[in-house]
Each structure stands twice: as C-alpha cells, then as structure tokens.
Motif scaffolding. Sequence first.
Motif, short mmCIF file in Angstrom:
data_model
loop_
_atom_site.label_atom_id
_atom_site.label_comp_id
_atom_site.label_asym_id
_atom_site.label_seq_id
_atom_site.Cartn_x
_atom_site.Cartn_y
_atom_site.Cartn_z
N ILE A 14 0.88 -1.25 -0.12
CA ILE A 14 0.03 -0.05 -0.06
C ILE A 14 0.88 1.11 -0.06
O ILE A 14 0.61 2.13 -0.74
N GLY A 15 1.96 1.30 0.89
CA GLY A 15 2.98 2.35 0.74
C GLY A 15 3.63 2.55 -0.57
O GLY A 15 3.70 3.74 -0.90
N ARG A 16 4.03 1.55 -1.19
CA ARG A 16 4.46 1.81 -2.51
C ARG A 16 3.54 2.20 -3.47
O ARG A 16 3.86 3.16 -4.30
N LYS A 17 2.38 1.76 -3.46
CA LYS A 17 1.24 2.24 -4.38
C LYS A 17 0.97 3.64 -4.42
O LYS A 17 1.05 4.46 -5.14
N LYS A 18 1.04 4.17 -2.99
CA LYS A 18 0.80 5.58 -2.65
C LYS A 18 1.97 6.40 -3.26
O LYS A 18 1.54 7.61 -3.45
N ALA A 19 3.20 6.02 -2.87
CA ALA A 19 4.15 6.52 -3.43
C ALA A 19 4.43 6.96 -4.95
O ALA A 19 4.48 7.95 -5.39
N GLN A 20 3.79 5.73 -5.37
CA GLN A 20 4.06 5.79 -7.04
C GLN A 20 2.91 6.79 -7.62
O GLN A 20 3.21 7.52 -8.53
N ASP A 21 1.68 6.57 -7.02
CA ASP A 21 0.44 7.51 -7.37
C ASP A 21 0.84 8.88 -7.03
O ASP A 21 0.75 9.85 -8.02
N SER A 22 1.52 9.29 -5.82
CA SER A 22 1.93 10.77 -5.57
C SER A 22 2.91 11.33 -6.58
O SER A 22 2.88 12.47 -7.10
N ILE A 23 3.86 10.35 -7.07
CA ILE A 23 4.89 10.83 -8.03
C ILE A 23 4.06 11.18 -9.48
O ILE A 23 4.59 12.05 -9.93
N ARG A 24 3.35 10.34 -9.82
CA ARG A 24 2.71 10.39 -11.12
C ARG A 24 1.88 11.83 -11.08
O ARG A 24 1.59 12.57 -12.14
N ARG A 25 1.20 11.95 -10.02
CA ARG A 25 0.13 13.24 -9.94
C ARG A 25 0.87 14.44 -10.03
O ARG A 25 0.50 15.26 -10.48
N ASP A 26 2.21 14.65 -9.17
CA ASP A 26 3.03 15.63 -9.24
C ASP A 26 3.63 15.70 -10.59
O ASP A 26 3.41 16.85 -11.13
N GLU A 27 3.83 14.88 -11.55
CA GLU A 27 4.47 14.97 -12.74
C GLU A 27 3.31 15.35 -13.84
O GLU A 27 3.54 16.17 -14.65
N ARG A 28 2.11 15.03 -13.49
CA ARG A 28 0.96 15.36 -14.33
C ARG A 28 0.59 16.91 -14.23
O ARG A 28 0.20 17.60 -15.21
N PHE A 29 0.58 17.08 -12.82
CA PHE A 29 0.34 18.64 -12.40
C PHE A 29 1.44 19.67 -13.13
O PHE A 29 1.36 20.67 -13.54
N ARG A 30 2.74 18.97 -13.05
CA ARG A 30 4.02 20.11 -13.32
C ARG A 30 3.49 20.19 -14.95
O ARG A 30 3.97 21.02 -15.44
N ARG A 31 3.47 19.07 -15.56
CA ARG A 31 3.23 19.11 -17.13
C ARG A 31 1.98 19.84 -17.76
O ARG A 31 2.15 20.69 -18.49
N ARG A 32 1.06 19.92 -16.72
CA ARG A 32 -0.20 20.70 -17.10
C ARG A 32 0.06 22.29 -17.00
O ARG A 32 -0.25 23.15 -17.74
N ARG A 33 1.05 22.56 -15.81
CA ARG A 33 1.40 24.27 -15.61
C ARG A 33 2.34 24.40 -16.67
O ARG A 33 2.00 25.59 -17.27
N GLU A 34 3.14 23.60 -17.30
CA GLU A 34 4.04 23.97 -18.33
C GLU A 34 3.33 24.17 -19.50
O GLU A 34 3.79 25.01 -20.38
#
Length: 413
Positions: free
Chosen positions: A29-49
């Motif tokens: 569960i901790g690994r899945k949360k960490a991976q989802d958090s990284i993907r979400r940050d990458e998606r928001f960063r790409r949207r801002r750019e």
Amino acid sequence: MASKRFKPSPKASLSFKVANKEKRQKLHIGRKKAQDSIRRDERFRRRREEDKDPSLREERLKRNIPLTLERKRVWDEVDRDTGDYLGVSVDTERLKRQKLEEVHQADNEDDELDGQESDRDSMIDPESDTGGEEEAASTKKSRTRSATERATSPTQSTTSTNLDLTPEALAARFPTLFATENLLTPKILITTSLNSNLHHEAQLLTTLFPHSVYIPRSAHRYSHKFSVREICSFASNRSFTAVMVLKEDQKKPTGLTFVHLPHGPTFHFSISNWVEGKKLPGHGNPTDHTPELILNNFRTPLGLLTAHLFRTMFPPQPELQGRQVVTLHNQRDYIFLRRHRYVFREKRPTEKNVIGPDGKEVKGVEGIRAGLQELGPRFTMKLRRVDKGIQRASGQEWEWKGSMEKQRTKFQL
C-alpha cells in the motif's frame, strides 16, 4: 502535489519479500501511494508548463499516437511481374505510386540523354552544368519518402476504397466483376441451406439488397434436394445476376455464400454478431429506396476484388431522397456491415465542428452536422475462400483460400 503527511518508507524500494503478511500488505500500500503521488505531481507539473506554452501540448499529442495493429501492418515485397497479386498482401496505392515514379524517372532519363547529346554538339563545356543538376537530383531524392513511410498513416482505417487502382491482370482474370460499361441492374436470388429455419433472416436480406427475392429451398423428405449448381443454372436462365446462400448452425446465421452469375466466381464468408434491426436501440424502419454504398479500407488486390463483388450487388444510381446508406468497413480482415439513415441538421452550441481524417476541421461545413439512425440488420463477415467458377460436389478449384496466418500484423484485405 504530494501529501506532506505521507513519506514513502525506504523499505518500499526493497526487492526482497517480507515474510509477514500484514507487513507485506502495508508495504504494498505504501509503494502504491508513493507511485501515485509521483505520477500526480508529474501530471500537474506538465499541465502547468503546457498552460504557459500550448505548443508543448500539441507536440505531446502528436507523439502520443496509439500503436495499434493497423499501425504495425506489414506488406509483402513483390516484383512487377507477380501477376494479378491475388493472395499477396500488397498495397495497391503504393503499386500505383511506384508505377508513376518509374514512368517519371524514365522520362527524366530520356530528357537527360537528350540534354547530353545537345551538350556534346554545342561548344559549351558540359561539366559546368552537371553540378547543379546533381545537387537538384540529390535534394529531390532526399525529399521523397520511403515506401514504408508512404504506406504508414494513423488514419488509414477510415479511408475510402479507390476502385480505380485494380491491377490490370486481376481485372482480366475476372472480367465480369470489373466491367465498367453496360452495367446490368443487379437481380439477386436469396436462398438458404437445406433444412434451414432462417426464413425470417433471409427475408431481412431482401430488404438490404435491392431487387432481391427469397426462394426457400424445399425440405420435404420426398422432394428433390436442388444443389447450388442447379439453383445457379435456374437463376441464370431467369436473368439473375447473383445467388446468395445463407447458412446456419443452431438456428443462427453462420455463413453467407455469394455466387456471381453466370460463371462465377464464388465467395464464401463466415458471419458473426448478427443483430436484426428491431433489437437495436433507437432503430428506424427501412424503406424501399436504393441505398448509397460506402466501401472502406479495401486496399489489397483481394480486397478490391471483394469490394467489386459488393459493388455489383447494388445499383449504380442510388435514390438520394431515401437518405439511406450501406457501409462495408474492412478492419483487420473483418467486414462490418451497417445500414443507416442520415439527416443534415444545424450544429448545436455544445457540439464541435466536423473533423476530417487528418484531424483538422473541415472547411465549409462549420454549422452543419449529420445525424445517423441505424436501420439494421448488422453483422460481421470474414472472407474464407474464393472458388473458381461455381462450386461442385467434389474437386472444387479455388482462386484464394484463407490460411491460418500466424503473423498478426499481416492482413489479406
């Protein structure tokens, strides 16, 4: 952005397996949360750019083309003297382009020879102008795309079939199917296999194909069981142009045989996913008007032969006031048959403009949309065999026979 309360454990990246089941679940569960958090940050960063620079979004969408089987489609490498190309997976459009390029190249060579002869006769040094010609030829050669690039397109499954690209050898082999002058009005006799129960389905086919009539085959125990050859002889003497035999298994349509009169060939199709019109949600009722015919994505010589077969099943002049259209769409060697009624209406404020196969808006129809209502029946066909002439009881000769193709990226139609 990532949650501040959650910090991925350093054990989340360990490769070994924890023996305790509860700890193993928490680690997962901790690994899945960490991976989802990284993907979400990458998606928001790409949207801002991309909001700051919209060209980045356009470039990303151009690169993100799904790699489907149509994109991976491979073609057979053939020579010019292959014959009618029947049974060979070759793109007829590419053959046409190669022929035009060869003719153009031959004309250029003739012009160059004439120019060299004229230079020899003149007093001008011939070496002074050859450099510019070689540079122009090299730039022209570099601009031409390779054969694979020309045959690859993300929207080839939506292209209409060009019936003018038929090889001459194939048209000479089947002259009745590829006739362009003195076209006869199609008159089709529809029947079923022996002891069949598909009388209602055969009647539906008479509404789909114009100028067709259904004659049930006798199933009485003392009556004569007419063969397909006898039925074709009967139909040919009465000016029928084609015979259709509907086959069944467990009271469901499983096959459809087309016999082109008077001398063949015979096409054998398998049928799946048969749905009659009244079972379609929001269906309409068909009329007796002659429908328009749309043939999509028949690209090989065998595909053009199949397209010409369906062309002979419909009159060349449709009745446009009926606003009915029959579509035969080929995709991965499966032919999807649909019948619709269309209407042109004004575009609603919430709707988008019409987009063409190239992904751009079509000019001139900005305020128009087309509404479709399916009439039925709908079913899917797959070509299994093309027989030479009309079938016999035994010893049948075939022009093409479908084999178990192990390469999923090679298609026959």
